[in-house]
Design an enzyme around this catalytic site. Structure first.
Site, PDB file in Angstrom:
ATOM      1  N   LYS A 181       0.847  -1.201   0.000  1.00 22.58           N
ATOM      2  CA  LYS A 181       0.000   0.000   0.000  1.00 22.58           C
ATOM      3  C   LYS A 181       0.882   1.251   0.000  1.00 22.58           C
ATOM      4  O   LYS A 181       2.109   1.152   0.046  1.00 22.58           O
ATOM      5  CB  LYS A 181      -0.953  -0.005   1.201  1.00 22.58           C
ATOM      6  CG  LYS A 181      -1.483  -1.367   1.585  1.00 22.58           C
ATOM      7  CD  LYS A 181      -2.351  -2.056   0.533  1.00 22.58           C
ATOM      8  CE  LYS A 181      -2.790  -3.414   1.057  1.00 22.58           C
ATOM      9  NZ  LYS A 181      -3.532  -4.238   0.163  1.00 22.58           N
TER      10      LYS A 181
HETATM   11  C1  LIG Z   1      -4.121  -5.514   1.182  1.00 25.23           C
HETATM   12  C2  LIG Z   1      -5.559  -5.672   1.329  1.00 25.23           C
HETATM   13  C3  LIG Z   1      -6.116  -6.233   2.491  1.00 25.23           C
HETATM   14  C4  LIG Z   1      -5.270  -6.838   3.584  1.00 25.23           C
HETATM   15  O1  LIG Z   1      -4.460  -5.912   4.226  1.00 25.23           O
HETATM   16  P1  LIG Z   1      -3.428  -6.427   5.364  1.00 25.23           P
HETATM   17  O2  LIG Z   1      -3.048  -5.176   6.073  1.00 25.23           O
HETATM   18  O3  LIG Z   1      -2.288  -7.048   4.630  1.00 25.23           O
HETATM   19  O4  LIG Z   1      -4.150  -7.381   6.221  1.00 25.23           O
HETATM   20  C5  LIG Z   1      -7.495  -6.285   2.605  1.00 25.23           C
HETATM   21  N1  LIG Z   1      -8.292  -5.825   1.631  1.00 25.23           N
HETATM   22  C6  LIG Z   1      -7.800  -5.293   0.492  1.00 25.23           C
HETATM   23  C7  LIG Z   1      -8.734  -4.774  -0.538  1.00 25.23           C
HETATM   24  C8  LIG Z   1      -6.415  -5.213   0.305  1.00 25.23           C
HETATM   25  O5  LIG Z   1      -5.936  -4.714  -0.841  1.00 25.23           O
END
Ligand SMILES: *Cc1c(COP(=O)(O)O)cnc(C)c1O
Length: 372
Positions: A181
């Site tokens: 992210k």
């Molecule tokens: C990356 C992601 C997650 C999970 O995030 P984490 O912090 O790795 O648990 C959940 N939903 C979406 C849409 C994502 O892109």
């Protein structure tokens, strides 16, 4: 040298901040987590922020807070990272997959209404790849059918909806700080909420259900005994992570400005490839371009894997588009034509803060050679 698909923008400042947290002796959840919660809530125009260990645990906690459980159905897009669907399973509920809009990759009122049953209690709307879903429209459909709405804002820090930060004022939104992210703390996440009573309960639930946090007990001058009024979890973030998050948050506006600049440039270069489609802002908001995806021309007879291999041979690392959870062995197949079309025909192109125009030209030239 291969051009990567994304590269976290981390530097000496983050290293310093983490080192200071270590030297302070307070490495678990403490003052820096509280500071990060406040700063992130302010940035997202949310009343409260509750830091957690990941977006996945945040989604789990949100459904637990809402009392979703066995016998309940939760509508989710299949067109998402698998954690969105898994969250429903963690609380014993059943995920029900809804299809998405071909332009935004997001749920719509129509795709939600198509799968509602008398057991539906909640919807998890995903701002997929940073593209906001139409919050007003989906809130309206949820309130019409008395459903809770949880925002999966994992990808969306810095996106906007009708001139405000995306998920501003949402009753529950879950964010991710995974390195894929735009703001990262290594692992980490946040729940934002407009309800301060919920925030209080979420803070307890993420810390074993403890009535007095370990940090409060430590800083108290007298003896403070905690009680455990309900079964909680250990979903805490550490102060080392929060220290990094505070530095990353301050950089986020620059990161997004640069991504939008590079995305604009893609928008100018990509039309040379006939029949290609690409992600752009919906009319009601802006994306942070967490993922810059393109949909291959119908005239191109190869597969996404052919494109990824062709790009790699030309020094470009790309990724398949957003996955479809209902096509994975962990779940079962249902009929979702738009999701299947998007997931089988889209590719995520490199986009990172330090990317040069020359690198971007290489990507476009390589893609043009392959699909033409
Ligand atoms: C990356 C992601 C997650 C999970 O995030 P984490 O912090 O790795 O648990 C959940 N939903 C979406 C849409 C994502 O892109």
């Amino acid at each position: 040298m291969t051009i990567p698909v994304i590269r976290p923008w981390l530097g000496e400042e983050e290293a310093q901040a983490a080192a200071e947290a270590v030297r302070s002796g307070w490495v678990a959840q403490g003052p820096r987590v509280a500071q990060f919660e406040q700063a992130f809530a302010e940035y997202s125009a949310a009343a409260e922020g509750v830091a957690v260990s990941s977006c996945t645990t945040g989604l789990h906690l949100a459904l637990h807070l809402l009392g979703v459980g066995p016998g309940d159905e939760v509508v989710v897009p299949s067109f998402s990272f698998i954690a969105t669907a898994n969250a429903a399973r963690y609380v014993g509920a059943t995920q029900v997959f809804a299809d998405v809009d071909p332009l935004t990759g997001n749920l719509t009122p129509d795709t939600i209404e198509a799968v509602l049953t008398s057991k539906t209690v909640a919807v998890i709307g995903v701002h997929q790849g940073g593209v906001p879903f139409d919050v007003d429209a989906i809130e309206a459909v949820c309130s019409k059918h008395s459903l809770a709405l949880v925002h999966d804002s994992a990808c969306a820090a810095g996106s906007t909806y009708r001139g405000k930060p995306v998920s501003a004022g949402a009753s529950l939104a879950a964010w991710s700080f995974h390195p894929r992210k735009l703001l990262t703390t290594g692992e980490g996440g946040m729940l934002t909420t407009s309800d301060s009573d919920w925030a209080t309960r979420l803070r307890r639930l993420r810390e074993h259900g403890m009535s007095v946090s370990a940090a409060d007990r430590h800083t108290s001058s007298g003896v403070k005994l905690e009680s455990y009024d309900e079964v909680g979890f250990n979903f805490r973030m550490t102060d080392i992570q929060a220290a990094i998050g505070l530095v990353q948050l301050a950089k986020l506006p620059d990161v997004i400005a640069r991504r939008r600049e590079l995305a604009d440039r893609y928008h100018k270069l990509l039309p040379e490839i006939d029949g290609l489609r690409w992600v752009s802002d919906p009319e009601y908001g802006t994306t942070n371009y967490q993922s810059f995806w393109v949909v291959l021309p119908d005239s191109y007879e190869g597969t996404v894997v052919d494109v990824l291999e062709g790009l790699l041979a030309r020094g470009v690392s790309a990724r398949r588009g957003i996955m479809a959870a209902h096509l994975e062995p962990a779940y079962s197949r249902v009929d979702l034509p738009v999701t299947e079309y998007l997931t089988s025909r889209s590719v995520i192109l490199p986009l990172f803060h330090q990317m040069t125009e020359a690198e971007q030209d290489t990507v476009v030239t390589a893609l043009a050679e392959i699909v033409r």
